[in-house]
Design an enzyme around this catalytic site. Structure first.
Site, PDB file in Angstrom:
ATOM      1  N   GLY A   1       0.768  -1.238   0.000  1.00  0.00           N
ATOM      2  CA  GLY A   1       0.000   0.000   0.000  1.00  0.00           C
ATOM      3  C   GLY A   1       0.801   1.290   0.000  1.00  0.00           C
TER       4      GLY A   1
ATOM      5  N   CYS B   1       9.744  -3.385 -10.140  1.00  0.00           N
ATOM      6  CA  CYS B   1      11.015  -3.203  -9.433  1.00  0.00           C
ATOM      7  C   CYS B   1      12.035  -4.191 -10.009  1.00  0.00           C
ATOM      8  CB  CYS B   1      10.846  -3.371  -7.929  1.00  0.00           C
ATOM      9  SG  CYS B   1      10.074  -4.915  -7.459  1.00  0.00           S
TER      10      CYS B   1
END
Ligand SMILES: C[S@@+](CC[C@H](N)C(=O)[O-])C[C@H]1O[C@@H](n2cnc3c(N)ncnc32)[C@H](O)[C@@H]1O
Length: 467
Positions: free
Chosen positions: A283, A403
């Site tokens: 989050g 990522c």
């Protein structure tokens, strides 16, 4: 006699089985040989044992450092142990941890580390094994006194082998990076994976009018912070623990890598927007987006794993943005079945990926990720993106981020998306000149390599849908 025998006790009176090196040995064994995740293992061992602050720090250092430099120390040990594969895994882990201390942590004297390794071997194994530990460690330390001497030995190896052993990067990744980036960059990348991951904080949008004051208070509370060169309102913490500060408790700052922050910046959500964060847990980016759309906008924050939703809830509560967010379970490959056509002004797909850009932060993944993973992940990434387009409003913005720094999951995914969706157009990402100079690709996307700015490796593509 366990526990009461003075020979098995630490100088500070901890039983040997509760000592930092014993716990490090067990943790390293689990991570390297049983594929346990490093962050979960460290978190487990720190919560289930009561340790002083100094011991917690040392234990974390021993685990992360040994795993980070595993292949280097392993190569050294194999030169001194004849039938290395027959040595028990716990004992190999103990030898790795012991040698890590000698080569990478200067403050621990050799006699102390050998003595403790011998005592642990005797207790975990037996007298004869403890003689083996004593012999191996003394031999290694005598014949290879320091890292320079070890690197000297690696010089005679073929290039890929040398890079792999010197920087503890599996050869498959050395070959992969060499094909993509060439030798010079590959060595820089390999080297950068051995630095300790930096910690970066982000000042909440709701608090940026007091940014100077907050940074001053952090310094007064003992933190060293430096402004990020690539991300606004972000500071690298070079000393101190942000979670103990008043600003953290007040929800005025959050911990988030500088590269990761840029994905939500690129989406450029506006007050009043309806935003989908399709792969949202834990989050970090949901919080950023919720701050942007306030006071009248809304963020749907979904993740496929229900057990991760509490992390999102904790984050939005602590950062005081819960009323801007709906948290729910959702499969991002099925967005068109879940939401009406053209529902969202902006969509963030922070996709599941191989995490190669995080080799420094999660060094266990260097050894456990394979090239086969890239193909299956690419299939999911394509599915998610292709389905997302239909629920984006005309004129809306879609950001795809990962990522990782593999072509398969980044540029190749973007190419096929553009081929399938002529209504999408890549749009440039605004940012600091230093970021654009080094990380902007010919495709118009951003690919941050981990050796560029001391931040995580990261990829961001921004698209607009035709009006
Ligand atoms: C890179 S992480 C997201 C990090 C998050 N955006 C943040 O900033 O904190 C990727 C997330 O995608 C989730 N995920 C994987 N497959 C998914 C799918 N098909 N649909 C939705 N979420 C998925 C994973 O559970 C994981 O939490």
């Amino acid at each position: 006699m366990s526990g009461t025998n003075s020979a098995t006790k630490q100088p500070n009176n901890r039983p040997l089985k509760e000592s930092v090196r014993w716990l490090a040995m067990e943790s390293v064994q689990r991570i390297l040989f049983k594929e346990a995740f490093i962050h979960e293992t460290v978190s487990d061992v720190l919560t289930t044992h009561s340790l002083s602050e100094a011991d917690r720090k040392l234990l974390t250092e021993l685990i992360y450092g040994t795993v980070q430099h595993y292949l280097t120390i392993d190569a050294l040990l194999r030169q001194h142990v004849k039938r290395a594969n027959r040595v028990k895994k716990w004992l190999w882990a103990l030898l790795l941890v012991s040698l890590y201390q000698h080569y990478y942590l200067s403050q621990i004297p050799d006699y102390a580390l050998v003595d403790e390794a011998v005592r642990i071997t005797k207790k975990r194994g037996n007298q004869s094994l403890s003689r083996f530990t004593n012999g191996v460690l003394r031999n290694v330390l005598r014949e290879v006194p320091n890292l320079d001497a070890l690197y000297q030995q690696f010089q005679s190896l073929p290039w890929e082998e040398r890079i792999s052993q010197q920087y503890s990067l599996p050869k498959v990744w050395v070959t992969y990076f060499n094909q993509r980036f060439g030798k010079e960059r590959t060595e820089k990348l390999a080297q950068s994976f051995n630095q300790r991951a930096s910690m970066t904080i982000r000042i909440s949008d709701h608090a940026i009018d007091r940014e100077t004051e907050i940074v001053g208070a952090l310094t007064a509370e003992g933190l060293n912070v430096e402004a990020s060169s690539i991300t606004p309102h972000a500071y690298q913490v070079t000393n101190g623990t942000p979670v103990h500060t008043q600003a953290f408790k007040n929800g005025e700052l959050t911990i988030q890598d500088a590269s990761a922050q840029l994905a939500a910046v690129a989406l450029d959500a506006q007050p009043g927007d309806k935003v989908l964060d399709a792969c949202a847990a834990p989050g970090g980016k949901t919080v950023q987006l919720a701050e942007k759309v306030a006071p009248n906008g809304h963020v749907i924050s979904q993740d496929i794993q229900e057990n991760k939703l509490n992390k999102i809830n904790d984050n939005i509560d602590r950062m005081n943005v819960a009323k801007q967010v709906t948290v729910k379970v959702g499969d991002a490959t099925k967005l068109s079945q879940t939401y009406a056509k053209e529902t969202f002004d902006r969509i963030l797909i922070d996709a599941p990926c191989s995490g190669v850009g995080l080799f420094r932060r999660k060094p266990d993944t260097k050894y456990h990720k394979s090239l086969q993973d890239l193909t299956s992940l690419q299939a999911i990434q394509k599915d998610i993106l292709n389905d997302a387009v239909s629920v984006l409003k005309p004129g809306g913005v879609l950001v795809y981020s990962t990522c990782t720094i593999t072509n398969e999951e980044n540029q190749a995914v973007v190419e096929q998306l553009l081929d399938n969706h002529p209504e999408l157009m890549i749009t440039s990402i605004s940012g600091r000149q230093q970021l654009l100079d080094q990380a902007q690709t010919s495709q118009g996307t951003i690919e941050i390599l981990p050796d560029m700015f001391q931040s995580d490796g990261f990829f961001i593509a921004r698209f607009e849908k035709e009006n």
